[in-house]
Design an enzyme around this catalytic site. Sequence first.
Site, PDB file in Angstrom:
ATOM      1  N   HIS A 157      33.011  48.806  35.212  1.00 23.61           N
ATOM      2  CA  HIS A 157      32.195  49.837  35.012  1.00 23.61           C
ATOM      3  C   HIS A 157      32.184  49.945  33.385  1.00 23.61           C
ATOM      4  O   HIS A 157      31.005  49.957  32.644  1.00 23.61           O
ATOM      5  CB  HIS A 157      32.536  51.025  35.630  1.00 23.61           C
ATOM      6  CG  HIS A 157      31.556  52.045  35.329  1.00 23.61           C
ATOM      7  ND1 HIS A 157      30.557  52.611  35.784  1.00 23.61           N
ATOM      8  CD2 HIS A 157      31.810  53.143  34.455  1.00 23.61           C
ATOM      9  CE1 HIS A 157      30.052  53.748  35.414  1.00 23.61           C
ATOM     10  NE2 HIS A 157      30.677  53.989  34.379  1.00 23.61           N
ATOM     11  N   GLU A 158      33.187  50.054  32.745  1.00 24.74           N
ATOM     12  CA  GLU A 158      33.527  50.494  31.366  1.00 24.74           C
ATOM     13  C   GLU A 158      33.122  49.162  30.557  1.00 24.74           C
ATOM     14  O   GLU A 158      32.488  49.593  29.317  1.00 24.74           O
ATOM     15  CB  GLU A 158      34.810  50.804  31.070  1.00 24.74           C
ATOM     16  CG  GLU A 158      35.523  52.254  31.805  1.00 24.74           C
ATOM     17  CD  GLU A 158      34.712  53.229  31.459  1.00 24.74           C
ATOM     18  OE1 GLU A 158      34.016  53.500  30.598  1.00 24.74           O
ATOM     19  OE2 GLU A 158      34.469  54.134  32.570  1.00 24.74           O
ATOM     20  N   HIS A 161      29.327  49.110  30.148  1.00 25.17           N
ATOM     21  CA  HIS A 161      28.915  50.243  29.008  1.00 25.17           C
ATOM     22  C   HIS A 161      28.941  49.620  27.928  1.00 25.17           C
ATOM     23  O   HIS A 161      28.123  49.764  26.896  1.00 25.17           O
ATOM     24  CB  HIS A 161      29.887  51.536  29.083  1.00 25.17           C
ATOM     25  CG  HIS A 161      29.407  52.627  29.917  1.00 25.17           C
ATOM     26  ND1 HIS A 161      28.261  52.933  30.070  1.00 25.17           N
ATOM     27  CD2 HIS A 161      30.457  53.276  30.885  1.00 25.17           C
ATOM     28  CE1 HIS A 161      28.439  53.808  31.218  1.00 25.17           C
ATOM     29  NE2 HIS A 161      29.434  54.090  31.553  1.00 25.17           N
ATOM     30  N   GLU A 232      24.696  55.867  33.765  1.00 20.67           N
ATOM     31  CA  GLU A 232      25.915  55.373  34.916  1.00 20.67           C
ATOM     32  C   GLU A 232      25.804  54.534  35.995  1.00 20.67           C
ATOM     33  O   GLU A 232      26.302  53.966  36.361  1.00 20.67           O
ATOM     34  CB  GLU A 232      26.498  56.793  35.271  1.00 20.67           C
ATOM     35  CG  GLU A 232      27.182  57.687  34.634  1.00 20.67           C
ATOM     36  CD  GLU A 232      28.529  56.774  33.903  1.00 20.67           C
ATOM     37  OE1 GLU A 232      29.269  56.324  34.544  1.00 20.67           O
ATOM     38  OE2 GLU A 232      28.499  56.953  32.468  1.00 20.67           O
TER      39      GLU A 232
END
Length: 304
Positions: A157-158, A161, A232
Amino acid sequence: MGKRLLLLLVTNILVMTTIIIVWSLITTFTDINGSFQTGGPGLGIDFLALGVFSLLVGFIGSFMSLAMSRWVAKMMMKVKVLDPNGQLTREERMVVEKVHRLTRAAGLTHMPEVGIYQSAEVNAFATGPSKKRSLVAVSQGLLNTMDDDAVEGVIAHEVAHVANGDMVTMTLLQGVVNTFVVFFSRIAAIIVSRFVRQEMQWIVQFAAIIIFQILFSILGSMVVSAYSRHREFHADRGGADLAGRDKMAHALRSLKSYVDRAKVQDHTNDSAIQTMKINGKGGVMKLFSSHPDLDERIARLEQR
């Protein structure tokens, strides 16, 4: 992303306030006209000059915050940066390998710095001024609490980003917000200063600019937070592409399970449950949340 957004907002407010204080002091004690007031009709404000000034300060402050983001994160969170060529523990090696593997899967050619910070909170964040100069950090609480697949989902997930360039996009939005903050805080300060004696106007205006700027910055953070909630969902989808949807969904369910257990134990105010800024805030406070509700994130991922 919650940590990243919080650090960016705090840094941005500090940078913007510093710029305005320095500018106000320079214009107060020199011959430079920094009041943007004229002798014209109405409010007597040179709106064009003020608009240009607000635009310059707004984006300078925003990009300065971005440039400082990785350094500020390391300092404030006391992140231990892991040297992939150095001596690492088994756990540290695992984190580095996951970040590097997922970064390559995302098509990035420059590996981000990888770090661990000592905190009981279950959290992770990515920051940095560009894809080439990024940082992915996880908390010790995350490593202690989650299993290997969940950790991989969070890291994916990071990394998503970083691959999505969310920090730069957020910075551009913050620059627009800053422009409006500077513009309207100056107008409000000028209006307030009209209600005091002339000899007191400069000090009242100086103080009012700082107060209104901080107040409007906090209100402006609602816009940035709303965009953060939108991003998100994209990062969840990106994490699913990198680590697999099962691992990403498992990571979200693990986070929800942890938060639910903490609530049952009546520790809802403990910093350890502020997992990736996931909470049950409602009402007005929900507008300041950087992350959407976990149930909604899980549902969106499963519907994909």
